[in-house]
Design a protein around this motif. Structure first.
Motif, short mmCIF file in Angstrom:
data_model
loop_
_atom_site.label_atom_id
_atom_site.label_comp_id
_atom_site.label_asym_id
_atom_site.label_seq_id
_atom_site.Cartn_x
_atom_site.Cartn_y
_atom_site.Cartn_z
N PRO A 19 0.82 -1.21 0.00
CA PRO A 19 0.00 0.00 0.00
C PRO A 19 0.86 1.26 0.00
CG PRO A 19 -0.36 -1.30 2.01
CD PRO A 19 0.70 -1.99 1.22
N ILE A 20 0.26 2.35 -0.46
CA ILE A 20 1.02 3.60 -0.67
C ILE A 20 0.47 4.73 0.20
CG2 ILE A 20 1.55 5.40 -2.39
CD1 ILE A 20 1.24 3.16 -4.54
N ILE A 21 1.41 5.47 0.80
CA ILE A 21 1.09 6.76 1.41
C ILE A 21 1.60 7.81 0.44
CG2 ILE A 21 1.54 8.33 3.34
CD1 ILE A 21 1.95 5.91 5.12
N VAL A 22 0.76 8.79 0.13
CA VAL A 22 1.15 9.83 -0.83
C VAL A 22 1.69 11.04 -0.11
CG1 VAL A 22 0.26 11.48 -2.53
CG2 VAL A 22 -0.51 9.10 -2.58
N MET A 23 2.85 11.52 -0.59
CA MET A 23 3.34 12.83 -0.13
C MET A 23 3.34 13.77 -1.33
SD MET A 23 7.32 11.86 0.57
CE MET A 23 8.08 10.56 -0.40
N GLU A 24 3.30 15.04 -1.06
CA GLU A 24 3.27 16.08 -2.10
C GLU A 24 2.14 15.90 -3.13
OE1 GLU A 24 4.80 18.63 -1.62
OE2 GLU A 24 6.74 18.24 -0.67
N PRO A 25 0.91 15.67 -2.68
CA PRO A 25 -0.19 15.52 -3.66
C PRO A 25 -0.42 16.80 -4.46
CG PRO A 25 -1.07 15.75 -1.44
CD PRO A 25 0.42 15.60 -1.30
N ASN A 26 -0.03 17.96 -3.88
CA ASN A 26 -0.22 19.24 -4.58
C ASN A 26 1.09 19.82 -5.10
OD1 ASN A 26 -3.01 19.30 -3.76
ND2 ASN A 26 -2.24 19.78 -1.71
N LYS A 27 2.14 18.98 -5.08
CA LYS A 27 3.47 19.40 -5.52
C LYS A 27 3.85 20.73 -4.86
CE LYS A 27 6.73 19.24 -9.16
NZ LYS A 27 7.42 18.16 -9.79
N ALA A 28 3.92 20.69 -3.55
CA ALA A 28 4.30 21.87 -2.76
C ALA A 28 3.45 23.10 -3.11
CB ALA A 28 5.79 22.17 -2.93
N GLY A 29 2.19 22.88 -3.41
CA GLY A 29 1.28 24.01 -3.66
C GLY A 29 1.23 24.44 -5.11
N SER A 30 2.11 23.90 -5.96
CA SER A 30 2.14 24.40 -7.34
C SER A 30 0.95 23.92 -8.16
CB SER A 30 3.45 24.01 -8.03
OG SER A 30 3.63 22.64 -7.99
N LEU A 31 0.20 22.92 -7.69
CA LEU A 31 -1.00 22.50 -8.43
C LEU A 31 -2.24 23.26 -7.92
CD1 LEU A 31 -0.37 18.66 -8.79
CD2 LEU A 31 0.28 20.54 -10.30
N ILE A 32 -1.99 24.19 -7.03
CA ILE A 32 -3.11 25.01 -6.55
C ILE A 32 -3.13 26.33 -7.34
CG2 ILE A 32 -4.00 26.25 -4.53
CD1 ILE A 32 -2.94 23.82 -2.90
N ASN A 33 -1.94 26.86 -7.63
CA ASN A 33 -1.86 28.08 -8.45
C ASN A 33 -1.50 27.68 -9.88
OD1 ASN A 33 -2.26 29.82 -6.18
ND2 ASN A 33 -0.19 29.23 -5.56
N LEU A 34 -2.52 27.50 -10.70
CA LEU A 34 -2.31 26.97 -12.05
C LEU A 34 -2.31 28.10 -13.09
CD1 LEU A 34 -4.77 23.95 -11.81
CD2 LEU A 34 -2.27 23.83 -11.81
N PRO A 35 -1.73 27.83 -14.29
CA PRO A 35 -1.84 28.82 -15.37
C PRO A 35 -3.32 29.09 -15.68
CG PRO A 35 -0.32 27.04 -15.97
CD PRO A 35 -0.95 26.65 -14.67
N ASP A 36 -3.64 30.31 -16.12
CA ASP A 36 -5.04 30.71 -16.35
C ASP A 36 -5.81 29.73 -17.24
OD1 ASP A 36 -4.55 32.84 -14.80
OD2 ASP A 36 -4.39 34.30 -16.44
N GLU A 37 -5.12 29.28 -18.32
CA GLU A 37 -5.78 28.39 -19.28
C GLU A 37 -6.21 27.08 -18.59
OE1 GLU A 37 -3.17 27.51 -22.55
OE2 GLU A 37 -4.71 26.33 -23.59
N ALA A 38 -5.36 26.58 -17.72
CA ALA A 38 -5.67 25.33 -17.00
C ALA A 38 -6.81 25.57 -16.00
CB ALA A 38 -4.43 24.82 -16.27
N GLU A 39 -6.70 26.70 -15.33
CA GLU A 39 -7.72 27.09 -14.36
C GLU A 39 -9.11 27.14 -15.05
OE1 GLU A 39 -6.28 28.70 -11.24
OE2 GLU A 39 -8.28 28.46 -10.41
#
Ligand code: SF4
Ligand code: SF4
Length: 369
Positions: free
Chosen positions: A193-213
């Motif tokens: 089984p797996i424990i996940v770390m960095e699911p948001n890649k240190a926050g970088s998947l929260i502030n996305l480029p406008d087009e992705a957003e």
């Protein structure tokens, strides 16, 4: 067990310039909210917050809640081990700092090529077995930051390992420097089984480029970006825990709401994530597509796409710690970027027309100087 773990590595601070100045009173309120919402897994590490994280966990969790109502995970700091004698000293110190008699989950921290060879040499796996027999450790695993081939080797040599902690998120799923998907597949092959770390890649998947957003909003107007990354991590096979380093009450409320009963991603959502990854990749510093045509002709054997991925990670996150770590992992096994011969044989093979030797020079400046 609910799938959201509270990582004690990005706690609120009293002084933003002093990483060890944990705001204990604020952390208590976050812990209380997290527990009130039905979650109970806490993850700490010896070196987190200038070695103050374990003590904070003691003050905010262990001393305030019944021991059997919370799950405590800690990690042996392999980087500090210089001989077999160091294990019992460090471990005793961890129990004391955390104020516990045992750890529910215990990990060898940060297994990669070098730390694995040293752990073998100094007897880390035997030490953990001894502590399990004494009842000081309930479940044993390791956190991992290296190639899937090495992960396969470690799990083959040590079938007693019960779980693996991996960096896993949608942008690293196919990232040649991290290879989340391939590492997850190795875990599956070994039934771990797996424990996940960095699911948001240190926050970088929260502030996305406008087009992705825009793409995400069009599909689900009210779903925050963090929900996409947390659900992606929780949706993967074998994942039983997703860690998040939370430092304000809004984050705790949002994450616990998402992870109370995380909805698995559907096929359409995976397609959207695929498009988001492509948009993020377009905005990266080096638009390498990881086709590997260049490595087929490079006489120096330089892992060019892996070094470019580490470079892009730094430019995407601004976090040298994570990017530098992945760079060093590869430079430990393969020739570093500075060994480029400047022969330029790779250039005609690159469909992206990248000036590879010059870009490797940028990687040298960033990671080696
Ligand atoms: S220029 Fe550098 S990276 Fe390119 S083929 Fe020559 S040694 Fe390899
Ligand atoms: S040939 Fe170009 S695009 Fe392909 S892996 Fe090498 S640097 Fe990247």
């Amino acid at each position: 067990m609910k799938k959201l773990g509270f990582g004690f590595m990005r706690l609120p601070l009293l002084d933003k310039n002093d990483h060890s100045s944990i705001d204990i009173e604020k952390t208590k309120t976050l812990v209380d909210e997290y527990i009130k919402r039905g979650f109970n897994y806490f993850d700490t590490g010896y070196g987190y917050h200038g070695e103050k994280s374990e003590e904070a966990l003691n003050r905010c969790v262990v001393s305030r809640y019944p021991r059997d109502s919370v799950i405590i995970a800690d990690k042996m700091p392999t980087i500090r081990v210089k001989s077999a004698e160091d294990y019992p000293v460090l471990f005793a110190n961890q129990l004391k700092r955390c104020g516990v008699e045992y750890f529910d989950y215990y990990l060898l921290h940060n297994i990669w090529e070098k730390s694995f060879r040293e752990s073998e040499e100094y007897g880390a796996f035997d030490f953990v077995k001894e502590k399990m027999n004494e009842g000081r450790i309930r479940r044993f695993g390791f956190s991992f930051h290296d190639r899937p081939e090495l992960l396969d080797e470690v799990l083959t040599k040590h079938p007693e390992v019960e779980f693996v902690q991996l960096q896993l998120n949608y942008i690293d799923w196919e990232n040649p420097g991290v290879m989340s998907r391939r590492c997850a597949e190795v875990c599956k092959k070994h039934g771990k089984p797996i424990i996940v770390m960095e699911p948001n890649k240190a926050g970088s998947l929260i502030n996305l480029p406008d087009e992705a957003e825009r793409l995400l909003r069009e599909y689900a107007p009210d779903e925050p970006n963090v929900s996409w990354s947390m659900r992606f991590a929780a949706s993967q096979e074998n994942v039983f825990m997703v860690l998040s380093g939370m430092n304000d009450i809004a984050q705790v409320k949002e994450n616990t709401q998402i992870m109370d009963d995380p909805k698995p991603l559907c096929a359409e959502e995976y397609e959207i994530i695929d498009k988001v990854c492509k948009i993020i990749s377009k905005s990266v510093a080096i638009p390498c597509t990881k086709c590997r045509y260049c490595t087929e002709v490079c006489p120096a054997g330089i892992p060019i796409p892996e070094y470019f991925a580490a470079y892009n990670t730094y430019h995407m996150t601004g976090n040298m710690g994570n990017a530098g770590m992945y760079y060093r992992r590869y430079a430990y096994v393969f020739p570093p970027a500075s060994k480029c011969l400047k022969c330029r044989q790779c250039i005609p093979s690159c469909p992206q027309h990248l000036d590879i030797p010059s870009l490797l020079g940028d990687a040298v400046s960033l990671f080696e100087e």
